[in-house]
Design a protein around this motif. Structure first.
Motif, PDB file in Angstrom:
ATOM      1  N   ASP A 144     -10.570 -36.843   4.068  1.00 21.76           N
ATOM      2  CA  ASP A 144     -11.029 -37.798   5.069  1.00 21.76           C
ATOM      3  C   ASP A 144     -11.988 -38.809   4.434  1.00 21.76           C
ATOM      4  OD1 ASP A 144     -11.363 -39.035   7.456  1.00 21.76           O
ATOM      5  OD2 ASP A 144     -12.460 -37.419   8.436  1.00 21.76           O
ATOM      6  N   ARG A 146      -7.245 -42.943  17.376  1.00 22.71           N
ATOM      7  CA  ARG A 146      -6.334 -41.824  17.107  1.00 22.71           C
ATOM      8  C   ARG A 146      -5.676 -41.977  15.742  1.00 22.71           C
ATOM      9  NH1 ARG A 146      -2.037 -41.695  20.121  1.00 22.71           N
ATOM     10  NH2 ARG A 146      -2.309 -43.592  21.339  1.00 22.71           N
ATOM     11  N   ALA A 172      -5.968 -39.402  12.610  1.00 24.43           N
ATOM     12  CA  ALA A 172      -4.744 -38.812  12.064  1.00 24.43           C
ATOM     13  C   ALA A 172      -4.604 -39.117  10.579  1.00 24.43           C
ATOM     14  CB  ALA A 172      -3.524 -39.321  12.838  1.00 24.43           C
ATOM     15  N   GLU A 193      -6.878 -36.849   8.686  1.00 21.97           N
ATOM     16  CA  GLU A 193      -6.383 -35.475   8.645  1.00 21.97           C
ATOM     17  C   GLU A 193      -5.208 -35.346   7.677  1.00 21.97           C
ATOM     18  OE1 GLU A 193      -4.897 -31.914  11.685  1.00 21.97           O
ATOM     19  OE2 GLU A 193      -5.322 -33.934  12.452  1.00 21.97           O
ATOM     20  N   VAL A 194      -4.319 -36.340   7.670  1.00 20.66           N
ATOM     21  CA  VAL A 194      -3.192 -36.307   6.730  1.00 20.66           C
ATOM     22  C   VAL A 194      -3.706 -36.303   5.294  1.00 20.66           C
ATOM     23  CG1 VAL A 194      -1.254 -37.655   5.825  1.00 20.66           C
ATOM     24  CG2 VAL A 194      -1.496 -37.318   8.293  1.00 20.66           C
ATOM     25  N   ARG A 205      -5.344 -32.835   4.537  1.00 23.94           N
ATOM     26  CA  ARG A 205      -4.367 -31.750   4.395  1.00 23.94           C
ATOM     27  C   ARG A 205      -3.511 -31.935   3.142  1.00 23.94           C
ATOM     28  NH1 ARG A 205      -3.647 -28.273   8.595  1.00 23.94           N
ATOM     29  NH2 ARG A 205      -4.757 -28.741  10.551  1.00 23.94           N
ATOM     30  N   ALA A 256       0.124 -33.352  11.789  1.00 27.53           N
ATOM     31  CA  ALA A 256      -0.768 -34.504  11.618  1.00 27.53           C
ATOM     32  C   ALA A 256       0.037 -35.771  11.359  1.00 27.53           C
ATOM     33  CB  ALA A 256      -1.742 -34.251  10.469  1.00 27.53           C
ATOM     34  N   GLU A 257       1.108 -35.664  10.577  1.00 25.10           N
ATOM     35  CA  GLU A 257       1.957 -36.835  10.332  1.00 25.10           C
ATOM     36  C   GLU A 257       2.643 -37.291  11.622  1.00 25.10           C
ATOM     37  OE1 GLU A 257       4.431 -35.356   7.206  1.00 25.10           O
ATOM     38  OE2 GLU A 257       3.215 -36.305   5.650  1.00 25.10           O
ATOM     39  N   ARG A 292       1.365 -36.979  14.634  1.00 25.02           N
ATOM     40  CA  ARG A 292       0.336 -37.683  15.416  1.00 25.02           C
ATOM     41  C   ARG A 292       0.099 -39.085  14.867  1.00 25.02           C
ATOM     42  NH1 ARG A 292      -1.772 -32.407  15.546  1.00 25.02           N
ATOM     43  NH2 ARG A 292      -3.096 -32.741  13.715  1.00 25.02           N
TER      44      ARG A 292
END
Length: 211
Positions: free
Chosen positions: A39, A112, A116, A119-120, A123, A150-151, A153
């Motif tokens: 992030d 959003r 996202a 997060e992608v 991860r 996540a992808e 989203r």
């Protein structure tokens, strides 16, 4: 010269912003500690670039639009005042109403999307660095499923943003069409009555298309 000046301002601002971010990271505040490395990478990279785009893609074009729009309204209004008012209404739709609606609708979409993307990145970095350990622990499939979610989203947020942009573009195209037709409907009778020359009618009708 405009491009050089605006990009110089944007790049200097981005450099200063990154320096401030690195300073905050070094201080290790609670907000920074709560972020994952992926992030942080997203925020220091793409997010700072987006802030730099504000100067080049928002502030400067906005100022140019105001100057060119007002000049166009004065030009058309000098030939035919009613047509100038029609052009002004069209420009207000495209330059004020459409961006306002788009910004309201895209605010939550952007939030959003930023979450996202972070997060992608987090991860993905986790899988790249700890993939073998996760495989041994039997948790690799769960982590890959989390990345896929996540992808999804991120894709949903991107699609929502494209939908908002499409509606905004539709309003702009509709306003442009109405402005051209309105000036045509007002200009032709004025030309037939002798109040406008043929060349002036062309200016009155084509200026909304250009503006």
């Amino acid at each position: 010269l405009e491009r050089l000046a605006s990009h110089d301002v944007a790049l200097r601002g981005m450099a200063a912003l990154r320096a401030n971010l690195y300073d905050q990271i070094a201080r290790g505040g609670a907000d920074v500690v709560a972020l994952r490395r992926g992030d942080l990478l997203a925020r220091v990279g793409n997010d700072v670039d987006d802030v730099g785009d504000v100067v080049v893609r928002a502030l400067v074009p906005g100022a140019v639009a105001v100057a060119a729009g007002l000049g166009s309204v004065v030009l058309v209004g000098d030939f035919l005042p009613a047509a100038g008012l029609v052009l002004l209404a069209g420009l207000l739709l495209t330059g004020v109403l459409s961006p306002w609606l788009a910004s309201r609708a895209s605010a939550s979409v952007e939030l959003r999307g930023a979450a996202a993307r972070g997060e992608v990145s987090a991860r993905t970095l986790e899988l790249l660095e700890d993939g073998q350990q996760l495989r041994v622990a039997g948790r690799l499939a769960d982590r890959r499923a989390g990345l896929a979610a996540a992808e999804d989203r991120l894709a949903t947020a991107t699609d929502d943003g494209a939908r908002v942009a499409g509606v905004s573009a539709g309003i702009e195209a509709g306003a442009q069409t109405l402005a051209v037709l309105g000036c045509l409907l007002l200009g032709v009778p004025a030309a037939l009555a002798g109040d406008l020359a043929a060349t002036e009618l062309a200016v009155v009708v084509l200026t909304p298309l250009a503006a």
